[in-house]
Design an enzyme around this catalytic site. Structure first.
Site, PDB file in Angstrom:
ATOM      1  N   THR A  28      45.659  49.090  46.249  1.00  0.00           N
ATOM      2  CA  THR A  28      45.927  50.389  45.637  1.00  0.00           C
ATOM      3  C   THR A  28      46.099  51.406  46.763  1.00  0.00           C
ATOM      4  O   THR A  28      45.251  51.502  47.650  1.00  0.00           O
ATOM      5  CB  THR A  28      44.760  50.791  44.716  1.00  0.00           C
ATOM      6  OG1 THR A  28      44.539  49.718  43.798  1.00  0.00           O
ATOM      7  CG2 THR A  28      45.079  52.050  43.935  1.00  0.00           C
ATOM      8  N   LYS A 140      41.353  41.251  48.903  1.00  0.00           N
ATOM      9  CA  LYS A 140      41.492  41.927  47.618  1.00  0.00           C
ATOM     10  C   LYS A 140      42.369  41.042  46.723  1.00  0.00           C
ATOM     11  O   LYS A 140      43.534  41.340  46.462  1.00  0.00           O
ATOM     12  CB  LYS A 140      42.082  43.328  47.816  1.00  0.00           C
ATOM     13  CG  LYS A 140      41.676  44.245  46.696  1.00  0.00           C
ATOM     14  CD  LYS A 140      41.807  45.693  47.020  1.00  0.00           C
ATOM     15  CE  LYS A 140      41.468  46.479  45.759  1.00  0.00           C
ATOM     16  NZ  LYS A 140      41.864  47.863  45.794  1.00  0.00           N
ATOM     17  N   GLU A 173      28.571  46.856  48.789  1.00  0.00           N
ATOM     18  CA  GLU A 173      29.522  47.959  48.623  1.00  0.00           C
ATOM     19  C   GLU A 173      29.161  48.678  47.338  1.00  0.00           C
ATOM     20  O   GLU A 173      28.037  48.539  46.857  1.00  0.00           O
ATOM     21  CB  GLU A 173      30.959  47.406  48.591  1.00  0.00           C
ATOM     22  CG  GLU A 173      31.156  46.303  47.532  1.00  0.00           C
ATOM     23  CD  GLU A 173      32.469  45.544  47.643  1.00  0.00           C
ATOM     24  OE1 GLU A 173      33.304  45.876  48.492  1.00  0.00           O
ATOM     25  OE2 GLU A 173      32.665  44.601  46.851  1.00  0.00           O
TER      26      GLU A 173
HETATM   27  C1  LIG Z   1      35.227  46.460  45.285  1.00  0.00           C
HETATM   28  C2  LIG Z   1      35.942  47.306  46.290  1.00  0.00           C
HETATM   29  N1  LIG Z   1      35.430  47.439  47.525  1.00  0.00           N
HETATM   30  C3  LIG Z   1      36.029  48.189  48.467  1.00  0.00           C
HETATM   31  C4  LIG Z   1      37.213  48.872  48.186  1.00  0.00           C
HETATM   32  C5  LIG Z   1      37.850  49.733  49.247  1.00  0.00           C
HETATM   33  O1  LIG Z   1      39.086  49.243  49.668  1.00  0.00           O
HETATM   34  P1  LIG Z   1      40.270  50.177  50.222  1.00  0.00           P
HETATM   35  O2  LIG Z   1      39.652  51.106  51.263  1.00  0.00           O
HETATM   36  O3  LIG Z   1      41.217  49.230  50.838  1.00  0.00           O
HETATM   37  O4  LIG Z   1      40.841  50.930  49.082  1.00  0.00           O
HETATM   38  C6  LIG Z   1      37.778  48.763  46.919  1.00  0.00           C
HETATM   39  C7  LIG Z   1      39.022  49.468  46.594  1.00  0.00           C
HETATM   40  O5  LIG Z   1      39.433  49.589  45.487  1.00  0.00           O
HETATM   41  C8  LIG Z   1      37.137  47.957  45.953  1.00  0.00           C
HETATM   42  O6  LIG Z   1      37.650  47.810  44.723  1.00  0.00           O
END
Ligand SMILES: Cc1ncc(COP(=O)(O)O)c(C=O)c1O
Length: 268
Positions: A28, A140, A173
């Site tokens: 995203t 992801k 997280e």
């Molecule tokens: C579970 C989770 N952790 C971490 C992130 C952070 O990722 P990013 O910085 O690439 O958006 C996301 C982003 O949607 C997420 O869904």
């Protein structure tokens, strides 16, 4: 609005492997005035995910053009880029499936994110735990059932987001963002080697901190460590960096280090 392989369309085949098995990856991306932010970092993480899954890489120049065509022309917005292995194979077997499917959609920037960035976010702690999964850790990928359950868990507790632990009670997280905290002059963040999503913004924060000569410690931390932090913040691509001002009953001030990272990364 949706685009599939660049064509405006909102329907995928029932034999699509991402629909059937979550067989693919996504990201995203925040967009400003029609341009995706931190594009090369999103591509790098997508490439690593597709490589792990042995899915053929799309033409990334072409994908960038599709993303730019989808991005809202003026002001802030978001684009979701989703790659499926495509249709076919027998059962789980991906053998013979060679044409990946790229789905892109756009959406307006979430209105409450400005407030989260300025005032901070109050977090709960999820009761469900993340499984240990080194094979997929950091990626992801399109299997997000754990996050669906975690989000429901947190919402049922009356929170907007929450800290997520793994089965060994180590902090990973939040349900939608990476976590950092500061103690003294050291920045802490959980390792992403056993589970979790290795965020694009997490990577930028680590780079910035190391460039500024700040010590960054990665590891397995329990809640007690986080609860004695001087300041806490969370980050993802859409939100950027937002201070965490409370975790259950423990309050935190919005710290100067958080504001400094916000200044350098959110305004990029
Ligand atoms: C579970 C989770 N952790 C971490 C992130 C952070 O990722 P990013 O910085 O690439 O958006 C996301 C982003 O949607 C997420 O869904």
């Amino acid at each position: 609005m949706y685009w599939i392989n660049g064509i405006q369309e909102a329907t995928v085949s029932a034999s699509d492997r991402s629909f059937n098995y979550g067989d693919g990856g996504f990201t995203t991306i925040k967009t400003i005035d029609g341009k995706p932010l931190f594009w090369s970092l999103h591509v790098e993480r997508m490439q690593a995910c597709l490589q792990l899954l042995q899915i053929s890489q799309p033409d990334w120049k072409q994908v960038q053009a599709w993303v730019e065509q989808a991005a809202i022309e003026k002001g802030l917005g978001g684009v979701k880029l989703h790659v499926s292995r495509g249709s076919g194979g027998r059962g789980y077997s991906p053998a013979g499936v060679t044409e990946s499917l790229v789905t892109i959609s756009e959406f307006g920037y979430p209105a409450h994110y400005k407030e989260w960035q300025q005032q901070g976010v109050e977090l709960g702690v999820a009761e469900h735990k993340l499984g240990i999964n080194p094979l997929l850790a950091g990626h992801k990928h399109n299997n997000r059932l754990e996050q669906v359950l975690l989000k429901a868990d947190i919402e049922q507790q009356g929170h907007l987001d929450g800290v997520v632990l793994d089965l060994n009670d180590h902090i990973v997280e939040t349900t939608m963002a990476n976590l950092f905290w500061v103690k003294g002059k050291t920045l802490y963040t959980p390792s992403m080697e056993k589970c979790g999503v290795s965020g694009v913004i997490r990577r930028l924060v680590i780079q910035d901190a190391q460039m500024l000569g700040m010590k960054v410690l990665f590891g397995e931390f329990e809640m007690g460590h986080l609860l004695t932090a001087d300041e806490v913040f969370m980050c993802n691509s859409l939100l950027g960096i937002a201070p965490v001002v409370k975790i259950t009953h423990k309050s935190y001030p919005v710290g100067i280090i958080t504001r400094d990272f916000q200044e350098s990364i959110n305004s990029a």
